[in-house]
Scaffold this motif. Structure first.
Motif, PDB file in Angstrom:
ATOM      1  N   VAL A   5       0.860  -1.179   0.000  1.00 42.99           N
ATOM      2  CA  VAL A   5       0.000   0.000   0.000  1.00 42.99           C
ATOM      3  C   VAL A   5       0.898   1.231   0.000  1.00 42.99           C
ATOM      4  O   VAL A   5       1.630   1.466   0.967  1.00 42.99           O
ATOM      5  N   THR A  15      -6.984   0.962   5.164  1.00 48.57           N
ATOM      6  CA  THR A  15      -7.093  -0.177   4.243  1.00 48.57           C
ATOM      7  C   THR A  15      -6.063  -1.238   4.564  1.00 48.57           C
ATOM      8  O   THR A  15      -6.376  -2.436   4.654  1.00 48.57           O
ATOM      9  N   PHE A  81      -1.716  -1.263  -3.857  1.00 45.84           N
ATOM     10  CA  PHE A  81      -2.650  -0.145  -3.785  1.00 45.84           C
ATOM     11  C   PHE A  81      -1.897   1.178  -3.869  1.00 45.84           C
ATOM     12  O   PHE A  81      -0.864   1.343  -3.208  1.00 45.84           O
ATOM     13  N   ALA A  83      -2.566   4.714  -2.672  1.00 43.65           N
ATOM     14  CA  ALA A  83      -3.495   5.428  -1.788  1.00 43.65           C
ATOM     15  C   ALA A  83      -2.856   6.721  -1.285  1.00 43.65           C
ATOM     16  O   ALA A  83      -3.025   7.102  -0.126  1.00 43.65           O
ATOM     17  N   VAL A 119      -3.736  -1.102  -8.052  1.00 41.87           N
ATOM     18  CA  VAL A 119      -5.072  -0.593  -7.768  1.00 41.87           C
ATOM     19  C   VAL A 119      -5.023   0.894  -7.420  1.00 41.87           C
ATOM     20  O   VAL A 119      -4.339   1.285  -6.468  1.00 41.87           O
ATOM     21  N   LYS A 121      -6.574   3.340  -5.449  1.00 45.63           N
ATOM     22  CA  LYS A 121      -7.499   3.412  -4.310  1.00 45.63           C
ATOM     23  C   LYS A 121      -7.834   4.861  -3.983  1.00 45.63           C
ATOM     24  O   LYS A 121      -8.945   5.173  -3.559  1.00 45.63           O
ATOM     25  N   SER A 157      -9.268   0.041 -10.887  1.00 47.32           N
ATOM     26  CA  SER A 157      -9.803   1.116 -10.046  1.00 47.32           C
ATOM     27  C   SER A 157     -10.702   0.496  -8.981  1.00 47.32           C
ATOM     28  O   SER A 157     -11.591  -0.290  -9.287  1.00 47.32           O
ATOM     29  N   ASN A 158     -10.430   0.844  -7.731  1.00 50.29           N
ATOM     30  CA  ASN A 158     -11.236   0.347  -6.610  1.00 50.29           C
ATOM     31  C   ASN A 158     -11.444   1.507  -5.632  1.00 50.29           C
ATOM     32  O   ASN A 158     -10.780   1.607  -4.624  1.00 50.29           O
ATOM     33  N   GLU A 160     -12.423   4.206  -2.842  1.00 48.78           N
ATOM     34  CA  GLU A 160     -12.809   4.066  -1.429  1.00 48.78           C
ATOM     35  C   GLU A 160     -14.046   4.921  -1.164  1.00 48.78           C
ATOM     36  O   GLU A 160     -14.254   5.957  -1.796  1.00 48.78           O
ATOM     37  N   THR A 171     -14.711   0.263   6.087  1.00 50.18           N
ATOM     38  CA  THR A 171     -13.878  -0.694   5.349  1.00 50.18           C
ATOM     39  C   THR A 171     -14.336  -2.121   5.597  1.00 50.18           C
ATOM     40  O   THR A 171     -14.395  -2.945   4.679  1.00 50.18           O
ATOM     41  N   TYR A 194     -10.838  -9.495  -1.205  1.00 54.72           N
ATOM     42  CA  TYR A 194     -11.920  -8.960  -0.382  1.00 54.72           C
ATOM     43  C   TYR A 194     -12.909 -10.032   0.081  1.00 54.72           C
ATOM     44  O   TYR A 194     -13.930  -9.690   0.699  1.00 54.72           O
TER      45      TYR A 194
END
Length: 458
Positions: A5, A15, A81, A83, A119, A121, A157-158, A160, A171, A194
């Motif tokens: 991350v 996350t 990720f 982020a 990803v 995020k 793409s995910n 939040e 979360t 997930y």
């Protein structure tokens, strides 16, 4: 899975910690050395309900690590990720310098040992997945002098949907999980990542209990551009609901209606709902304003003028000025008056001051020569650190803050403020003026206590 991350802020830290608690091995990538030291000690650098015990738990199990070496994190990661922060530029567009730096670092560490899903995020402008792909390839090319094989990685793409103050709960128990990808195997990997959340198969933490009746979380699979748009559209709609409530509140004051009753009445319509219809001094925080500006910027880039979105921002800005106008009317001339501000954070449950309405009001009052005393149970230290040049006095509790004041302005509806006895408050003030920016108190009770009382839309 092994997860990396990039960014240990609100989104990245929460996350990463939640995924680590669910059984994944997580490595955070962060450049801020103070933040790294705090997280290694199990101390959250942000105030967030349920995060401290969660962080200690995953640290003790060595399920969550943190480093300032991106290549170390990327080497074993199956899911990476991004982020990091995407602050707004002066023109309203999002600043992607940190996203670009993360993508270049990922590209430099890319290899063919296993496929990786990269990803997005963080909330990023529409089309950013394409940019991240290009930047990853640029990073790989720096090291190897050639393009990376397309089969080695894909960008997804995910977005939040976390609310500050309840980010851990959001979360673990989200309303939905949105996955945007262009290749089927990315959906497979992210669904597996997930799966405990989707199936709600984990043992709920004592500090963050599972909502009653939640057994399954819906997952939406879509393209990357649609996933990016979903995030912006959701925040724009929520911001518009609040600004709509404030527009109606301003009309209510003029015609003699009570906005609380009006919003309750329309909220009973199942097509509308009761949430995000609370009138007051408006919204703030790191998401609504930034995302609204970015969506307006993108719209104009493509030749479309989004008038509703621009009006949403304008109404919100006007609500903050309304507080100053009420004080000017009650305390004229306002220069040299003593005013107390209750609440600095943009909402209860967080120490985040980004785009906080209280700061806009304080800045305006200081320009007018007002002597300001502030109270916030969590965010006072942040304000002191971020605005060391402001001549503010900080008080340890609401009544101490109001002692000798000629007006109190409620900006953040902390429980400590809600519980204040109005008669005791009036007794310690030099002049009993109360501007209730969140419609917390009963107007009749405030006036019985002797206050010149103003709320929003009542």
């Amino acid at each position: 899975m092994n997860v990396a991350v990039f960014g240990a802020g609100y989104v990245g830290l929460v996350t990463g910690a939640v995924l680590a608690d669910l059984g994944h091995q997580v490595m955070l990538v962060e450049v801020d050395q103070d933040k790294i030291a705090q997280i290694r000690d199990g101390i959250p650098p942000i105030y967030e309900a349920g995060l401290a015990p969660l962080l200690r738990r995953v640290r003790d199990r060595a399920a969550l690590e943190i480093t300032d070496q991106p290549l170390v994190a990327v080497a074993e990661a199956e899911v990476v990720f991004i982020a990091v922060g995407t602050p707004p530029l002066p023109n309203g567009d999002a600043d992607l310098r940190y996203v670009k730096a993360a993508a270049l670092a990922i590209g430099r560490g890319l290899d063919g040992h296993h496929r990786r899903v990269i990803v997005n995020k963080a909330t990023v402008p529409i089309g950013s997945a394409n940019l991240v792909e290009v930047w990853i390839a640029d990073g790989y090319r720096e090291v190897h002098g050639e393009e990376p094989p397309a089969a080695w990685y894909t960008v997804a793409s995910n977005p939040e949907f976390l609310r500050e103050g309840s980010a851990v709960a959001d979360t673990l128990y989200p309303d939905r999980i949105v996955l945007g990808a262009d290749v089927p195997w990315a959906f497979t990997v992210l669904r597996e990542l997930y799966r405990p959340i989707i199936e709600q198969s984990f043992e709920a933490p004592l500090e963050t209990p599972r909502p009653r009746g939640l057994t399954q979380v819906p997952v939406m699979e879509t393209g990357r551009v649609s996933a990016e748009m979903i995030k912006y559209a959701a925040n724009a709609f929520l911001a518009t609901k609040i600004s709509f409530a404030n527009e109606i509140a301003n009309i209510c004051e003029r015609v003699g209606a009570d906005v609380g009753e009006v919003m309750y009445g329309i909220g009973l319509d199942s097509r509308i709902g009761t949430r995000f219809l609370q009138a007051g001094v408006g919204w703030g925080g790191s998401c609504f304003g930034k995302d609204l500006s970015a969506l307006v910027f993108t719209s104009r880039e493509y030749g479309y003028v989004p008038e509703i979105l621009e009006a949403t921002a304008a109404v919100n800005a006007r609500q903050r000025q309304r507080v100053v106008s009420l004080l000017q009317e009650e305390l004229k001339p306002i220069h040299g008056r003593r005013v107390t501000i209750w609440g600095l954070a943009f909402k209860p449950g967080t120490d985040d001051l980004r785009d906080a309405p209280a700061l806009t009001v304080i800045e305006a009052l200081l320009r007018l020569g007002v002597r300001v005393t502030a109270y916030d149970p969590v965010a006072a230290e942040n304000c002191r650190r971020q605005h060391p040049d402001w001549p503010l006095t900080y008080a340890p509790d609401p009544l101490a803050a109001a002692e000798g004041a000629e007006a109190v302005v409620l900006m953040t509806e902390w429980p400590q403020v809600r519980e204040v006895d109005l008669e005791r408050l009036a007794a310690v003030m030099r002049r009993p003026v109360l501007i209730d920016g969140r419609n917390v108190f009963d107007p009749a009770a405030a006036r019985r206590a002797g206050f010149a009382y103003h709320s929003i839309g009542r």
